[in-house]
Design a protein around this motif. Structure first.
Motif, mmCIF file in Angstrom:
data_model
loop_
_atom_site.group_PDB
_atom_site.id
_atom_site.type_symbol
_atom_site.label_atom_id
_atom_site.label_comp_id
_atom_site.label_asym_id
_atom_site.label_seq_id
_atom_site.Cartn_x
_atom_site.Cartn_y
_atom_site.Cartn_z
ATOM 1 N N GLY A 1 33.538 51.029 44.679
ATOM 2 C CA GLY A 1 32.857 50.708 45.832
ATOM 3 C C GLY A 1 34.266 50.311 46.918
ATOM 4 O O GLY A 1 34.962 50.598 46.909
ATOM 5 N N ASP A 2 33.735 49.978 47.439
ATOM 6 C CA ASP A 2 34.443 49.216 49.029
ATOM 7 C C ASP A 2 35.103 47.315 48.614
ATOM 8 O O ASP A 2 34.571 46.716 49.226
ATOM 9 C CB ASP A 2 34.168 48.426 50.058
ATOM 10 N N PHE A 3 36.418 47.427 47.951
ATOM 11 C CA PHE A 3 37.056 45.854 47.401
ATOM 12 C C PHE A 3 37.557 45.485 49.133
ATOM 13 O O PHE A 3 37.665 44.154 48.665
ATOM 14 C CB PHE A 3 38.300 46.377 46.472
ATOM 15 N N ASN A 4 37.596 45.781 49.856
ATOM 16 C CA ASN A 4 38.227 45.548 51.117
ATOM 17 C C ASN A 4 39.984 44.930 49.915
ATOM 18 O O ASN A 4 39.818 43.382 50.479
ATOM 19 C CB ASN A 4 37.568 43.248 51.500
ATOM 20 N N ALA A 5 40.531 45.458 49.999
ATOM 21 C CA ALA A 5 41.719 45.145 49.243
ATOM 22 C C ALA A 5 42.521 46.925 48.120
ATOM 23 O O ALA A 5 41.923 46.975 47.996
ATOM 24 C CB ALA A 5 41.658 43.713 47.697
ATOM 25 N N THR A 6 43.446 47.005 48.247
ATOM 26 C CA THR A 6 44.647 47.608 48.358
ATOM 27 C C THR A 6 44.955 47.315 47.323
ATOM 28 O O THR A 6 45.340 46.227 46.642
ATOM 29 C CB THR A 6 45.130 47.656 49.342
ATOM 30 N N GLU A 7 46.011 48.177 46.868
ATOM 31 C CA GLU A 7 46.987 48.271 45.170
ATOM 32 C C GLU A 7 48.035 47.136 46.233
ATOM 33 O O GLU A 7 49.260 46.695 45.021
ATOM 34 C CB GLU A 7 47.714 48.788 44.639
ATOM 35 N N ASP A 8 48.439 46.994 47.043
ATOM 36 C CA ASP A 8 49.526 45.877 47.378
ATOM 37 C C ASP A 8 48.955 44.368 47.149
ATOM 38 O O ASP A 8 50.004 43.579 47.308
ATOM 39 C CB ASP A 8 50.012 46.285 48.786
ATOM 40 N N HIS A 9 47.686 43.621 47.339
ATOM 41 C CA HIS A 9 47.132 42.662 47.387
ATOM 42 C C HIS A 9 46.967 42.107 45.492
ATOM 43 O O HIS A 9 46.545 42.865 45.053
ATOM 44 C CB HIS A 9 45.654 43.010 47.759
ATOM 45 N N ALA A 10 47.842 41.280 45.431
ATOM 46 C CA ALA A 10 47.556 40.387 44.104
ATOM 47 C C ALA A 10 45.811 40.220 43.736
ATOM 48 O O ALA A 10 46.059 40.454 42.686
ATOM 49 C CB ALA A 10 48.322 39.401 44.442
ATOM 50 N N ALA A 11 45.356 39.826 44.236
ATOM 51 C CA ALA A 11 44.126 39.528 43.902
ATOM 52 C C ALA A 11 43.822 40.780 43.534
ATOM 53 O O ALA A 11 42.754 40.791 42.295
ATOM 54 C CB ALA A 11 42.835 39.124 45.008
ATOM 55 N N PHE A 12 43.781 42.458 43.880
ATOM 56 C CA PHE A 12 43.154 43.512 43.588
ATOM 57 C C PHE A 12 44.090 43.832 42.257
ATOM 58 O O PHE A 12 43.114 44.347 41.321
ATOM 59 C CB PHE A 12 43.367 44.767 44.406
ATOM 60 N N ARG A 13 45.350 43.765 41.773
ATOM 61 C CA ARG A 13 46.019 44.187 41.020
ATOM 62 C C ARG A 13 45.702 43.284 39.104
ATOM 63 O O ARG A 13 45.494 43.696 38.422
ATOM 64 C CB ARG A 13 47.759 43.666 40.521
ATOM 65 N N HIS A 14 45.212 41.929 40.321
ATOM 66 C CA HIS A 14 44.556 41.244 38.953
ATOM 67 C C HIS A 14 43.061 41.456 38.759
ATOM 68 O O HIS A 14 42.969 41.181 37.507
ATOM 69 C CB HIS A 14 44.495 39.707 39.166
ATOM 70 N N ILE A 15 42.323 42.111 39.429
ATOM 71 C CA ILE A 15 41.185 42.815 38.808
ATOM 72 C C ILE A 15 41.747 44.053 37.982
ATOM 73 O O ILE A 15 41.141 43.756 36.581
ATOM 74 C CB ILE A 15 40.780 43.479 39.657
ATOM 75 N N LEU A 16 42.548 45.094 38.159
ATOM 76 C CA LEU A 16 43.059 45.788 36.944
ATOM 77 C C LEU A 16 43.908 45.075 35.665
ATOM 78 O O LEU A 16 43.350 45.868 34.354
ATOM 79 C CB LEU A 16 43.986 46.428 37.634
ATOM 80 N N ASP A 17 44.180 44.737 35.907
ATOM 81 C CA ASP A 17 44.967 43.405 34.700
ATOM 82 C C ASP A 17 43.915 43.430 34.136
ATOM 83 O O ASP A 17 43.933 43.329 32.460
ATOM 84 C CB ASP A 17 46.370 42.824 35.036
ATOM 85 N N ALA A 18 43.190 42.743 34.037
ATOM 86 C CA ALA A 18 42.169 41.347 33.600
ATOM 87 C C ALA A 18 41.344 42.473 33.060
ATOM 88 O O ALA A 18 40.423 42.353 31.866
ATOM 89 C CB ALA A 18 40.886 40.746 34.406
ATOM 90 N N GLY A 19 40.741 43.700 33.682
ATOM 91 C CA GLY A 19 39.643 44.268 32.937
ATOM 92 C C GLY A 19 40.664 45.662 31.986
ATOM 93 O O GLY A 19 39.801 47.031 31.278
ATOM 94 N N GLN A 20 41.370 45.786 31.996
ATOM 95 C CA GLN A 20 42.095 47.088 31.783
ATOM 96 C C GLN A 20 41.740 48.412 32.404
ATOM 97 O O GLN A 20 41.738 49.365 31.417
ATOM 98 C CB GLN A 20 42.351 47.393 29.847
ATOM 99 N N LEU A 21 41.856 48.283 33.224
ATOM 100 C CA LEU A 21 41.084 49.394 34.394
ATOM 101 C C LEU A 21 42.329 50.698 34.978
ATOM 102 O O LEU A 21 43.141 49.502 34.829
ATOM 103 C CB LEU A 21 40.160 48.945 35.716
ATOM 104 N N ARG A 22 41.940 50.706 35.430
ATOM 105 C CA ARG A 22 42.843 52.286 36.239
ATOM 106 C C ARG A 22 41.670 52.692 37.582
ATOM 107 O O ARG A 22 40.982 52.638 37.500
ATOM 108 C CB ARG A 22 43.512 53.043 35.306
ATOM 109 N N ASP A 23 42.990 52.674 38.632
ATOM 110 C CA ASP A 23 42.423 53.352 40.131
ATOM 111 C C ASP A 23 42.446 55.154 39.636
ATOM 112 O O ASP A 23 43.333 55.261 39.817
ATOM 113 C CB ASP A 23 43.176 52.967 40.775
ATOM 114 N N SER A 24 41.249 55.252 39.601
ATOM 115 C CA SER A 24 41.248 57.122 40.313
ATOM 116 C C SER A 24 42.058 57.658 40.556
ATOM 117 O O SER A 24 42.342 58.950 40.060
ATOM 118 C CB SER A 24 39.830 57.377 40.329
ATOM 119 N N ALA A 25 41.784 57.232 41.990
ATOM 120 C CA ALA A 25 42.730 58.331 42.951
ATOM 121 C C ALA A 25 44.480 57.961 42.686
ATOM 122 O O ALA A 25 44.750 58.850 43.185
ATOM 123 C CB ALA A 25 43.016 57.577 44.392
ATOM 124 N N THR A 26 44.480 57.246 42.183
ATOM 125 C CA THR A 26 46.088 56.698 41.321
ATOM 126 C C THR A 26 46.424 57.556 40.793
ATOM 127 O O THR A 26 48.077 58.881 41.031
ATOM 128 C CB THR A 26 46.146 55.255 41.025
#
Length: 353
Positions: free
Chosen positions: A269-294
């Motif tokens: 979806g539209d996260f209204n956040a980029t990988e430069d936002h700590a709040a977004f990176r914390h989502i990746l870390d919390a769920g061991q998720l990866r960004d597909s485009a990356t």
């Protein structure tokens, strides 16, 4: 009466000393530092470097700070412009401290804005059980409904996530997207930006979703007999005066990611956040998720505003996946009448449990 002769050497000596004394202040002034122009250039360089330094400092410290830092973090590559101008002015001013300052800030910013192309497209352990194509699109209050419908017909994704799906959009999806193609749907009605929808070729089971002002529905999709958590993300944007709301809703997405950690999961979806936002990176870390485009080399491809191209703009539309998925492709698509670019991702689901 005797008169002192003015042409005597001793009589002229004080005059010579006086001339030297008069010239001394000018010589001293010349040795004080740069001219007024160079001094002004140094001041301007400092002003140009101040805000980028604060923003980059927050990036290094893994915090989003307060307004205007979260807004500027979304456009981190843009900061290279004032930083470069600051370095040029410091050079013109012959301001050594400013040169070092500007070079350091440029180097750190350059490190962070480099593409996050990790190349982690290796298959997870376990056989491939299904190919899954995912489309996510913010259609701006339903304005881009026609473009969305055309994209669905052309690309035939297995899962569709729609943000800002107004009632007009929902009516169009119900009337013009055949149930034979997408028999499973999780729709939350709402006006303007608050409506959202998940369309699926795969059976959907009920799931709580995420409590939010803009609807964030969630389900469990059964893909080739494997349950996959599917969650739409659309937290509030980081508007000045509403940073707390933005941070709180991203925190709820983080809590969701933490709760499904270790399970097959897809958040789009539209996260209204980029990988430069700590709040977004914390989502990746919390769920061991990866960004597909990356993972496939499309990091920093901007999805908003739609008119801006890489390296400028912000990638705030994402498809996040657990380790159960490998990523085969990621394309950003232009749709008319929306300020977002849609994201189409090709995935493979693996049997890793």
């Amino acid at each position: 009466m005797l008169r002192r002769r003015t042409d005597h050497p001793a009589a002229r000596r004080p005059v010579v000393n006086s001339a030297i004394s008069a010239a001394a202040p000018d010589a001293a002034d010349a040795s004080l530092g740069p001219s007024d122009g160079r001094r002004a250039a140094a001041w301007l360089a400092g002003l140009l470097l101040l805000a980028p330094s604060v923003v980059v400092g927050c990036r290094v410290a893994d915090t989003d700070g307060i307004t205007p830092v979260p807004q500027l973090l979304a456009f981190l590559p843009w900061l290279l412009l004032p930083e470069g101008a600051g370095l040029l002015l410091a050079l013109l001013a012959r301001w050594r401290t400013g040169m070092i300052w500007a070079a350091a800030v440029l180097a750190v910013t350059g490190w962070f804005v480099r593409p996050y192309d990790t190349g982690l497209t290796d298959d997870p352990p376990g056989r491939v059980v299904a190919g899954v194509t995912v489309l996510t699109s913010n259609i701006k209050f339903g304005n881009a409904t026609e473009g969305l419908l055309a994209t669905i017909r052309r690309e035939k994704p297995g899962l569709v996530f729609v943000e800002e799906c107004s009632r007009t959009c929902l009516d169009a999806l119900a009337a013009r997207v055949p149930r034979t193609d997408y028999p499973y749907r999780n729709v939350v009605e709402g006006d303007s930006a608050s409506g959202s929808a998940i369309l699926s070729k795969y059976p959907l089971r009920a799931a709580p979703g995420i409590d939010s002002e803009l609807a964030m529905p969630g389900s469990v999709a059964v893909v080739a007999g494997h349950p996959v958590n599917v969650q739409l993300a659309h937290p509030l944007p980081p508007m000045p005066g509403a940073i707390g709301d933005w941070r709180r809703e991203l925190g709820r997405v983080r809590s969701y990611a933490s709760g499904v950690k270790g399970e097959a999961t897809l958040v789009a979806g539209d996260f209204n956040a980029t990988e430069d936002h700590a709040a977004f990176r914390h989502i990746l870390d919390a769920g061991q998720l990866r960004d597909s485009a990356t993972l496939v080399g499309a990091g920093r491809t901007p999805s908003w505003p739609a008119a801006v191209r890489r390296p400028l703009g912000a990638q705030i539309d994402h498809v996040l996946v657990s380790e159960d998925f490998s990523v085969r492709s990621a394309r950003f698509l232009d749709l008319a009448d929306t300020d977002h670019r849609a994201l189409l991702v090709g995935l493979e689901l693996h049997d890793v449990r």
